[in-house]
Enzyme design. Structure first.
Site, mmCIF file in Angstrom:
data_model
loop_
_atom_site.group_PDB
_atom_site.id
_atom_site.type_symbol
_atom_site.label_atom_id
_atom_site.label_comp_id
_atom_site.label_asym_id
_atom_site.label_seq_id
_atom_site.Cartn_x
_atom_site.Cartn_y
_atom_site.Cartn_z
ATOM 1 N N SER A 114 0.847 -1.190 0.000
ATOM 2 C CA SER A 114 0.000 0.000 0.000
ATOM 3 C C SER A 114 0.881 1.240 0.000
ATOM 4 O O SER A 114 2.082 1.170 0.307
ATOM 5 C CB SER A 114 -0.881 -0.011 1.262
ATOM 6 O OG SER A 114 -1.491 1.235 1.506
ATOM 7 N N TYR A 152 -3.898 -0.787 9.932
ATOM 8 C CA TYR A 152 -3.677 -0.950 8.497
ATOM 9 C C TYR A 152 -2.273 -0.491 8.117
ATOM 10 O O TYR A 152 -1.555 -1.179 7.378
ATOM 11 C CB TYR A 152 -4.731 -0.156 7.718
ATOM 12 C CG TYR A 152 -4.686 -0.383 6.223
ATOM 13 C CD1 TYR A 152 -5.338 -1.471 5.654
ATOM 14 C CD2 TYR A 152 -4.014 0.498 5.383
ATOM 15 C CE1 TYR A 152 -5.313 -1.684 4.282
ATOM 16 C CE2 TYR A 152 -3.982 0.293 4.014
ATOM 17 C CZ TYR A 152 -4.631 -0.799 3.465
ATOM 18 O OH TYR A 152 -4.594 -1.014 2.106
#
Length: 253
Positions: A145, A158
């Protein structure tokens, strides 16, 4: 011919979280390149299955909660029983929880870390053992990410998980490259998927994000199709431990 290096004819790819969005796009791209697909999801990905089989490829659906470690070996065993082998693993399944760090709960921390990071390691471990048994190496592609590189806000678990995916990709590449196993990652930028729906619905936040992306748009599942085929194919045999940003230039700004 160079294009021959990109073919995946006769290969079997396991793709986790391929019901919609990025996972679906990558599964279809791998099928277009020649792969049969094992889709691992919490529910049967009917649309993905139909699109893969329409290409003349086999699609096997395995229902499993990868956040539960005890399910992982049975997923690999079922895939091998049905398909005979695994050549490629795409660790795409993931989740996100949004909350201020001061209020973030242990439940939201554990659920995200268990799926986004713990399952990536143990599924990679189980599949790598299969690669070794098959004697022909293999390809593992993790989905990282932008928050593998940056901190973000309001997504502590996350960010921790995706930072961990980047580091884990490097470690596994270090250990497994001598075994003929390539481990790399793709770091999608800001993509128009379910995970970013809240951001895209926030007009002010969405505009701020778009202003920073040199390409001037949110990414689409199709933007990961070329990168995933490259990293799954023989064209990337000398690429190890790399995380490829597919971000419209976000990190360059």
């Amino acid at each position: 011919m160079i294009l021959d290096a990109f073919t995946l004819a006769g290969k079997v790819a396991m793709v986790t979280g391929c019901d919609t969005g990025l996972g679906q796009g990558m599964a279809i791209a791998l099928a277009e390149a020649g792969c049969d697909i094992v889709g691992v999801n919490r529910k049967v990905p009917d649309e993905t299955a139909a699109r893969v089989t329409a290409l003349g490829r086999r699609f096997i659906a395995i229902r499993a909660d990868l956040g539960k470690h005890e399910n992982i070996q049975s997923v690999v065993d079922t895939a091998v029983k049905e398909m005979g082998r695994i050549d490629i693993l795409v660790n795409n399944a993931g989740t996100i929880r949004r909350c201020d760090a001061l209020e973030f709960s242990e439940k939201d921390w554990d659920e995200v870390i268990d799926l986004n990071l713990k399952s990536v390691f143990f599924l990679s471990q189980a599949v790598a053992k299969r690669f070794i048994d098959q004697g022909q190496g293999g390809k593992i592609i993790n989905i990282a990410s932008m928050l593998s590189f940056q901190g973000g806000i309001r997504v502590p678990s996350y960010t921790a998980s995706k930072s961990g995916v980047l580091g884990l990709t490097r470690l596994l590449a270090n250990e497994w490259a001598p075994l003929g196993i390539n481990v790399n990652a793709i770091a999608p930028g800001y993509m128009a998927t379910n995970n970013t729906q809240q951001l895209r619905d926030d007009e002010q936040r969405s505009q701020a994000i778009l202003e920073r992306i040199p390409a001037g748009r949110w990414g689409l599942p199709e933007d990961l199709q070329g990168p995933v085929v490259f990293l799954a194919s023989g064209a990337s045999d000398y690429v190890n431990g790399h995380t490829l940003a597919v971000d419209g230039g976000w990190l360059a700004r």
